[in-house]
Write a protein that holds these residues in place. Structure first.
Motif, PDB file in Angstrom:
ATOM      1  N   MET A 246       0.813  -1.206   0.000  1.00 53.93           N
ATOM      2  CA  MET A 246       0.000   0.000   0.000  1.00 53.93           C
ATOM      3  C   MET A 246       0.851   1.261   0.000  1.00 53.93           C
ATOM      4  SD  MET A 246      -2.957  -1.009  -0.459  1.00 53.93           S
ATOM      5  CE  MET A 246      -3.732   0.601  -0.303  1.00 53.93           C
ATOM      6  N   GLY A 247       2.022   1.218   0.594  1.00 51.26           N
ATOM      7  CA  GLY A 247       2.881   2.399   0.591  1.00 51.26           C
ATOM      8  C   GLY A 247       3.231   2.819  -0.822  1.00 51.26           C
ATOM      9  N   ALA A 248       3.675   1.854  -1.645  1.00 54.01           N
ATOM     10  CA  ALA A 248       4.022   2.156  -3.027  1.00 54.01           C
ATOM     11  C   ALA A 248       2.792   2.551  -3.828  1.00 54.01           C
ATOM     12  CB  ALA A 248       4.705   0.944  -3.665  1.00 54.01           C
ATOM     13  N   ASP A 249       1.687   1.867  -3.598  1.00 52.35           N
ATOM     14  CA  ASP A 249       0.461   2.164  -4.337  1.00 52.35           C
ATOM     15  C   ASP A 249      -0.023   3.584  -4.027  1.00 52.35           C
ATOM     16  OD1 ASP A 249      -1.834   1.317  -6.015  1.00 52.35           O
ATOM     17  OD2 ASP A 249      -2.970   1.491  -4.145  1.00 52.35           O
ATOM     18  N   GLU A 250      -0.041   3.957  -2.767  1.00 54.15           N
ATOM     19  CA  GLU A 250      -0.506   5.290  -2.393  1.00 54.15           C
ATOM     20  C   GLU A 250       0.444   6.369  -2.911  1.00 54.15           C
ATOM     21  OE1 GLU A 250      -1.089   5.311   1.803  1.00 54.15           O
ATOM     22  OE2 GLU A 250      -2.825   3.970   1.736  1.00 54.15           O
ATOM     23  N   ALA A 251       1.749   6.123  -2.839  1.00 49.31           N
ATOM     24  CA  ALA A 251       2.707   7.108  -3.341  1.00 49.31           C
ATOM     25  C   ALA A 251       2.556   7.294  -4.849  1.00 49.31           C
ATOM     26  CB  ALA A 251       4.132   6.667  -3.010  1.00 49.31           C
ATOM     27  N   LEU A 252       2.301   6.206  -5.570  1.00 52.45           N
ATOM     28  CA  LEU A 252       2.082   6.303  -7.017  1.00 52.45           C
ATOM     29  C   LEU A 252       0.828   7.106  -7.316  1.00 52.45           C
ATOM     30  CD1 LEU A 252       2.783   5.566  -9.912  1.00 52.45           C
ATOM     31  CD2 LEU A 252       1.611   3.372  -9.576  1.00 52.45           C
ATOM     32  N   ARG A 253      -0.222   6.875  -6.570  1.00 52.11           N
ATOM     33  CA  ARG A 253      -1.464   7.625  -6.782  1.00 52.11           C
ATOM     34  C   ARG A 253      -1.279   9.106  -6.484  1.00 52.11           C
ATOM     35  NH1 ARG A 253      -6.555   4.057  -6.374  1.00 52.11           N
ATOM     36  NH2 ARG A 253      -5.741   2.001  -6.938  1.00 52.11           N
ATOM     37  N   HIS A 254      -0.494   9.435  -5.458  1.00 48.21           N
ATOM     38  CA  HIS A 254      -0.187  10.846  -5.185  1.00 48.21           C
ATOM     39  C   HIS A 254       0.601  11.460  -6.341  1.00 48.21           C
ATOM     40  CE1 HIS A 254      -1.837  11.196  -1.200  1.00 48.21           C
ATOM     41  NE2 HIS A 254      -1.102  10.203  -0.718  1.00 48.21           N
ATOM     42  N   LEU A 255       1.550  10.712  -6.878  1.00 45.33           N
ATOM     43  CA  LEU A 255       2.358  11.210  -8.000  1.00 45.33           C
ATOM     44  C   LEU A 255       1.463  11.530  -9.198  1.00 45.33           C
ATOM     45  CD1 LEU A 255       5.261  11.663  -9.187  1.00 45.33           C
ATOM     46  CD2 LEU A 255       5.141   9.291  -9.992  1.00 45.33           C
ATOM     47  N   LEU A 256       0.538  10.626  -9.494  1.00 47.63           N
ATOM     48  CA  LEU A 256      -0.344  10.815 -10.655  1.00 47.63           C
ATOM     49  C   LEU A 256      -1.374  11.921 -10.419  1.00 47.63           C
ATOM     50  CD1 LEU A 256      -0.999   7.092 -11.679  1.00 47.63           C
ATOM     51  CD2 LEU A 256       0.730   8.676 -12.553  1.00 47.63           C
ATOM     52  N   ALA A 257      -1.748  12.104  -9.171  1.00 48.33           N
ATOM     53  CA  ALA A 257      -2.738  13.139  -8.848  1.00 48.33           C
ATOM     54  C   ALA A 257      -2.088  14.513  -8.726  1.00 48.33           C
ATOM     55  CB  ALA A 257      -3.458  12.793  -7.551  1.00 48.33           C
ATOM     56  N   GLY A 258      -0.753  14.536  -8.638  1.00 46.77           N
ATOM     57  CA  GLY A 258      -0.078  15.811  -8.468  1.00 46.77           C
ATOM     58  C   GLY A 258      -0.209  16.357  -7.071  1.00 46.77           C
ATOM     59  N   THR A 259      -0.463  15.475  -6.102  1.00 45.30           N
ATOM     60  CA  THR A 259      -0.584  15.884  -4.707  1.00 45.30           C
ATOM     61  C   THR A 259       0.585  15.311  -3.931  1.00 45.30           C
ATOM     62  OG1 THR A 259      -1.949  13.941  -4.211  1.00 45.30           O
ATOM     63  CG2 THR A 259      -3.090  15.977  -4.796  1.00 45.30           C
ATOM     64  N   SER A 260       0.998  15.993  -2.898  1.00 47.66           N
ATOM     65  CA  SER A 260       2.090  15.484  -2.076  1.00 47.66           C
ATOM     66  C   SER A 260       1.506  14.596  -1.002  1.00 47.66           C
ATOM     67  CB  SER A 260       2.867  16.638  -1.448  1.00 47.66           C
ATOM     68  OG  SER A 260       2.011  17.458  -0.676  1.00 47.66           O
ATOM     69  N   GLY A 261       2.088  13.426  -0.848  1.00 50.89           N
ATOM     70  CA  GLY A 261       1.652  12.536   0.208  1.00 50.89           C
ATOM     71  C   GLY A 261       2.326  12.889   1.509  1.00 50.89           C
TER      72      GLY A 261
END
Length: 350
Positions: A246-261
């Motif tokens: 989940m760490g990698a998945d959430e970080a990838l989703r933040h990258l694609l959304a343009g939001t900082s995790g």
């Protein structure tokens, strides 16, 4: 009613990109592009290759290639990527950048094997020309072309081009989730290290020579900030505990959304390649336990491998071995030797 200019991809295709790819589903010519959730434009480009773009793009919009399945039996990241496509299509995951989704060795995925003839992740940067009869050679060409075309339309601003290539390892590891960064000769990116920290990546392995992996190709030929992620162990489809990633998945989703995790509490430890074991003949021997874990440390003067007159002996106070594999074909890498360089590397990030 949907206009003919913007067809809606069959729900099953975007909702289960993996299943449709494994089944060999190919949209009709007039159904290979359209829109989905939040006005996201999609284009089916080839077997296992899908592009998704936000309706509005500012100058300097980031372009991100996310790949999985370059080894067909590394199923966990393939499943994560399929769920990501579904969530973007349904408006459950934000997309503010250009995204190219690639499922790599589709035929090997269908056969539940790593590859058919040759390791696809050793055939990039033109090395496929050395094995023209290989089943994998045409796929290497197709994946090179897909990346080249995608990044040709990308911004050239620093940090605007990314490639995340997701894998799982054959064996256990002292660091369950780690990353490999290709050698480009350029300074290492602090943004990449911070993203890896956010993704809960424990260790980073730095290559010191150019290679023939997909992430090496995109870094060298396309100018991408590229990394290879190792997210766990090889398991069959449907047998993965995806919560472990989940760490990698959430970080990838933040990258694609343009939001900082969440800001990483620490950056990964860093190890630099200092040598490799190359299998020169069928006489090659790895003098290690068959189940030795990646990043296992060995003390100075330990003999690790023999091949005829060749013998590899640890020369540093401590060296760790990564990807030991005596079953590769002669001429291929049978293991990497690394030493820790955390402090020196992190002090030079830009």
């Amino acid at each position: 009613m949907t206009s003919s200019a913007e067809p809606v991809m069959p729900v099953s295709m975007l909702d289960d990109f993996l299943a449709c790819t494994l089944a060999g589903t190919r949209p009709a010519v007039n159904e290979q592009q359209g829109t989905c959730g939040d006005g996201i434009r999609w284009s089916w480009l080839d077997d296992g290759i899908l592009m998704m773009e936000p309706a509005a793009q500012a100058e300097g919009t980031r372009s991100v290639l996310v790949s999985a399945g370059v080894h067909g039996d590394e199923t966990a990241p393939i499943e994560l990527l399929s769920y990501l496509v579904r969530d973007i299509a349904q408006g459950k995951a934000a997309l503010t950048c250009r995204l190219l989704v690639i499922l790599g060795n589709v035929d090997a995925m269908r056969d539940a094997c790593r590859y058919r003839d040759d390791d696809l992740n050793r055939l990039f940067s033109g090395r496929h020309l050395q094995v023209p009869a290989s089943h994998e050679a045409p796929r290497a060409v197709a994946l090179e072309q897909a990346a080249t075309r995608f990044f040709a339309a990308a911004s050239s601003e620093p940090g605007a081009r990314w490639h995340i290539d997701m894998h799982t390892a054959i064996r256990a590891s002292a660091f369950e989730q780690f990353a490999l960064l290709p050698h480009t000769g350029q300074p290492l990116s602090r943004a990449m290290f911070e993203w890896l920290g956010e993704a809960h990546i424990s260790a980073v392995l730095l290559h010191t020579t150019r290679g023939n992996t997909y992430s090496h190709f995109t870094a060298q030929a396309c100018g991408a900030e590229a990394c290879t992620l190792e997210l766990g162990k090889v398991r069959p489809f449907g047998q993965n505990d995806l919560t472990r990633f989940m760490g990698a998945d959430e970080a990838l989703r933040h990258l694609l959304a343009g939001t900082s995790g969440r800001a990483p509490t620490s950056l990964p430890r860093v190890f630099t390649v200092i040598d490799q074991l190359t299998k020169q003949s069928e006489a090659f021997e790895l003098l290690l336990a068959a189940d030795v874990a990646n990043f296992t440390p060995f003390a100075k003067d330990t003999v690790l491998a023999r091949d005829g007159e060749y013998c590899y002996t640890v020369s540093h106070e401590e060296e760790r071995i990564v990807f030991p594999n005596a079953k590769v074909k002669p001429g291929l890498r049978a293991g990497l030797l690394v030493i820790e360089t955390t402090q020196d590397t992190l002090s030079k990030l830009v």
